[in-house]
Design a protein around this motif. Structure first.
Motif, PDB file in Angstrom:
ATOM      1  N   UNK A   1     -29.326 -21.950 -11.614  1.00 13.36           N
ATOM      2  CA  UNK A   1     -29.376 -22.958 -12.687  1.00 13.36           C
ATOM      3  C   UNK A   1     -27.996 -23.328 -13.203  1.00 13.36           C
ATOM      4  N   UNK A   2     -27.974 -24.462 -13.871  1.00 16.98           N
ATOM      5  CA  UNK A   2     -26.848 -24.877 -14.704  1.00 16.98           C
ATOM      6  C   UNK A   2     -27.358 -24.756 -16.140  1.00 16.98           C
ATOM      7  N   UNK A   3     -26.669 -23.985 -16.960  1.00 21.29           N
ATOM      8  CA  UNK A   3     -27.098 -23.765 -18.342  1.00 21.29           C
ATOM      9  C   UNK A   3     -26.728 -24.989 -19.176  1.00 21.29           C
ATOM     10  N   UNK A   4     -27.672 -25.418 -20.008  1.00 22.73           N
ATOM     11  CA  UNK A   4     -27.465 -26.558 -20.890  1.00 22.73           C
ATOM     12  C   UNK A   4     -27.122 -26.126 -22.301  1.00 22.73           C
ATOM     13  N   UNK A   5     -27.817 -26.712 -23.249  1.00 21.19           N
ATOM     14  CA  UNK A   5     -27.546 -26.487 -24.672  1.00 21.19           C
ATOM     15  C   UNK A   5     -28.239 -25.239 -25.207  1.00 21.19           C
ATOM     16  N   UNK A   6     -27.584 -24.610 -26.182  1.00 17.74           N
ATOM     17  CA  UNK A   6     -28.245 -23.579 -26.982  1.00 17.74           C
ATOM     18  C   UNK A   6     -29.146 -24.325 -27.953  1.00 17.74           C
ATOM     19  N   UNK A   7     -30.450 -24.060 -27.896  1.00 13.18           N
ATOM     20  CA  UNK A   7     -31.400 -24.812 -28.714  1.00 13.18           C
ATOM     21  C   UNK A   7     -32.108 -23.982 -29.773  1.00 13.18           C
ATOM     22  N   UNK A   8     -32.065 -22.648 -29.639  1.00 15.83           N
ATOM     23  CA  UNK A   8     -32.811 -21.816 -30.582  1.00 15.83           C
ATOM     24  C   UNK A   8     -32.245 -20.410 -30.632  1.00 15.83           C
ATOM     25  N   UNK A   9     -32.354 -19.804 -31.808  1.00 13.33           N
ATOM     26  CA  UNK A   9     -32.025 -18.388 -31.980  1.00 13.33           C
ATOM     27  C   UNK A   9     -33.216 -17.763 -32.698  1.00 13.33           C
ATOM     28  N   UNK A  10     -33.755 -16.698 -32.118  1.00 16.54           N
ATOM     29  CA  UNK A  10     -34.921 -16.011 -32.678  1.00 16.54           C
ATOM     30  C   UNK A  10     -34.571 -14.553 -32.942  1.00 16.54           C
TER      31      UNK A  10
ATOM     32  N   UNK B   1     -21.012  -6.382 -21.508  1.00 20.79           N
ATOM     33  CA  UNK B   1     -19.913  -7.101 -20.888  1.00 20.79           C
ATOM     34  C   UNK B   1     -20.295  -8.451 -20.306  1.00 20.79           C
ATOM     35  N   UNK B   2     -21.537  -8.869 -20.465  1.00 20.15           N
ATOM     36  CA  UNK B   2     -22.027 -10.117 -19.880  1.00 20.15           C
ATOM     37  C   UNK B   2     -22.096 -11.204 -20.953  1.00 20.15           C
ATOM     38  N   UNK B   3     -21.725 -12.433 -20.603  1.00 21.41           N
ATOM     39  CA  UNK B   3     -21.881 -13.536 -21.548  1.00 21.41           C
ATOM     40  C   UNK B   3     -23.346 -13.961 -21.594  1.00 21.41           C
ATOM     41  N   UNK B   4     -23.713 -14.690 -22.631  1.00 20.56           N
ATOM     42  CA  UNK B   4     -25.091 -15.167 -22.752  1.00 20.56           C
ATOM     43  C   UNK B   4     -25.463 -16.067 -21.573  1.00 20.56           C
ATOM     44  N   UNK B   5     -24.570 -16.968 -21.205  1.00 16.45           N
ATOM     45  CA  UNK B   5     -24.884 -17.897 -20.120  1.00 16.45           C
ATOM     46  C   UNK B   5     -24.934 -17.192 -18.769  1.00 16.45           C
ATOM     47  N   UNK B   6     -24.044 -16.245 -18.543  1.00 19.01           N
ATOM     48  CA  UNK B   6     -24.108 -15.483 -17.289  1.00 19.01           C
ATOM     49  C   UNK B   6     -25.393 -14.663 -17.214  1.00 19.01           C
ATOM     50  N   UNK B   7     -25.807 -14.107 -18.348  1.00 14.76           N
ATOM     51  CA  UNK B   7     -27.052 -13.335 -18.386  1.00 14.76           C
ATOM     52  C   UNK B   7     -28.246 -14.226 -18.059  1.00 14.76           C
ATOM     53  N   UNK B   8     -28.256 -15.436 -18.598  1.00 18.60           N
ATOM     54  CA  UNK B   8     -29.368 -16.341 -18.319  1.00 18.60           C
ATOM     55  C   UNK B   8     -29.403 -16.723 -16.842  1.00 18.60           C
ATOM     56  N   UNK B   9     -28.256 -17.044 -16.273  1.00 18.59           N
ATOM     57  CA  UNK B   9     -28.204 -17.371 -14.838  1.00 18.59           C
ATOM     58  C   UNK B   9     -28.728 -16.203 -13.995  1.00 18.59           C
ATOM     59  N   UNK B  10     -28.294 -14.991 -14.327  1.00 23.06           N
ATOM     60  CA  UNK B  10     -28.714 -13.805 -13.574  1.00 23.06           C
ATOM     61  C   UNK B  10     -30.212 -13.574 -13.705  1.00 23.06           C
ATOM     62  N   UNK B  11     -30.711 -13.617 -14.938  1.00 20.41           N
ATOM     63  CA  UNK B  11     -32.134 -13.353 -15.172  1.00 20.41           C
ATOM     64  C   UNK B  11     -33.021 -14.379 -14.476  1.00 20.41           C
ATOM     65  N   UNK B  12     -32.668 -15.653 -14.570  1.00 18.39           N
ATOM     66  CA  UNK B  12     -33.472 -16.691 -13.925  1.00 18.39           C
ATOM     67  C   UNK B  12     -33.483 -16.484 -12.413  1.00 18.39           C
ATOM     68  N   UNK B  13     -32.324 -16.185 -11.842  1.00 19.43           N
ATOM     69  CA  UNK B  13     -32.235 -15.958 -10.394  1.00 19.43           C
ATOM     70  C   UNK B  13     -33.064 -14.734  -9.995  1.00 19.43           C
ATOM     71  N   UNK B  14     -32.928 -13.624 -10.740  1.00 19.55           N
ATOM     72  CA  UNK B  14     -33.670 -12.400 -10.415  1.00 19.55           C
ATOM     73  C   UNK B  14     -35.181 -12.602 -10.507  1.00 19.55           C
ATOM     74  N   UNK B  15     -35.619 -13.311 -11.534  1.00 21.32           N
ATOM     75  CA  UNK B  15     -37.057 -13.425 -11.799  1.00 21.32           C
ATOM     76  C   UNK B  15     -37.741 -14.545 -11.024  1.00 21.32           C
ATOM     77  N   UNK B  16     -36.975 -15.589 -10.649  1.00 16.37           N
ATOM     78  CA  UNK B  16     -37.611 -16.769 -10.058  1.00 16.37           C
ATOM     79  C   UNK B  16     -37.009 -17.236  -8.739  1.00 16.37           C
TER      80      UNK B  16
END
Length: 134
Positions: free
Chosen positions: A60-69, A41-56
């Motif tokens: 943050x303000x999310x910028x561009x999608x630059x890579x898919x692996x 139920x989480x968007x990619x950008x919300x997940x990134x904001x949450x993970x960065x906050x939890x880990x560090x």
């Protein structure tokens, strides 16, 4: 424990006002960019904001999608028996907007690193590939 068959993850090359990149030292993988698994139920950008906050501790303000692996290597979950599903990871850029550097269970150390030095401190080749593209 039931593990997902397919895992969606995010990672962020997060920059501060001085142009340094946010790095964290994971207990298992060493130095890497912050990120992690997207929850249901989480968007990619919300997940990134949450993970960065939890880990560090950094907002943050999310910028561009630059890579898919994708990672389809056969690896095992922490239980040593269950296979890890295929992983699709989305790499974004971003800017730090507030917060104080803080460690967590997933980050033994957190610091800002000059962009030209980040590949020197990363041990895992898969992470070097992710960072090099962003």
């Amino acid at each position: 424990m039931n593990y997902p068959v397919h895992i969606v993850a995010v990672g962020g090359l997060i920059e501060n006002e001085e142009g340094k990149i946010l790095m964290m030292r994971n207990p298992d993988r060493g130095w890497e960019i912050p990120g992690g698994q997207v929850e249901p139920g989480e968007t990619l950008t919300d997940a990134l904001k949450r993970e960065v906050k939890e880990e560090t501790g950094i907002d943050i303000q999310v910028g561009e999608l630059r890579a898919v692996h994708s990672n389809i290597a056969k690896r095992l979950q922490p239980d040593g028996v269950s296979p890890i599903g295929s992983i699709v990871s989305f790499g974004f850029t971003g800017k730090a907007v507030s917060g104080e550097l803080t460690t967590s269970d997933e980050s033994l150390e957190v610091k800002w690193v000059h962009r030209e030095n980040i590949l020197d401190i990363i041990n895992e080749e898969f992470m070097k590939d992710k960072v090099d593209i962003c």
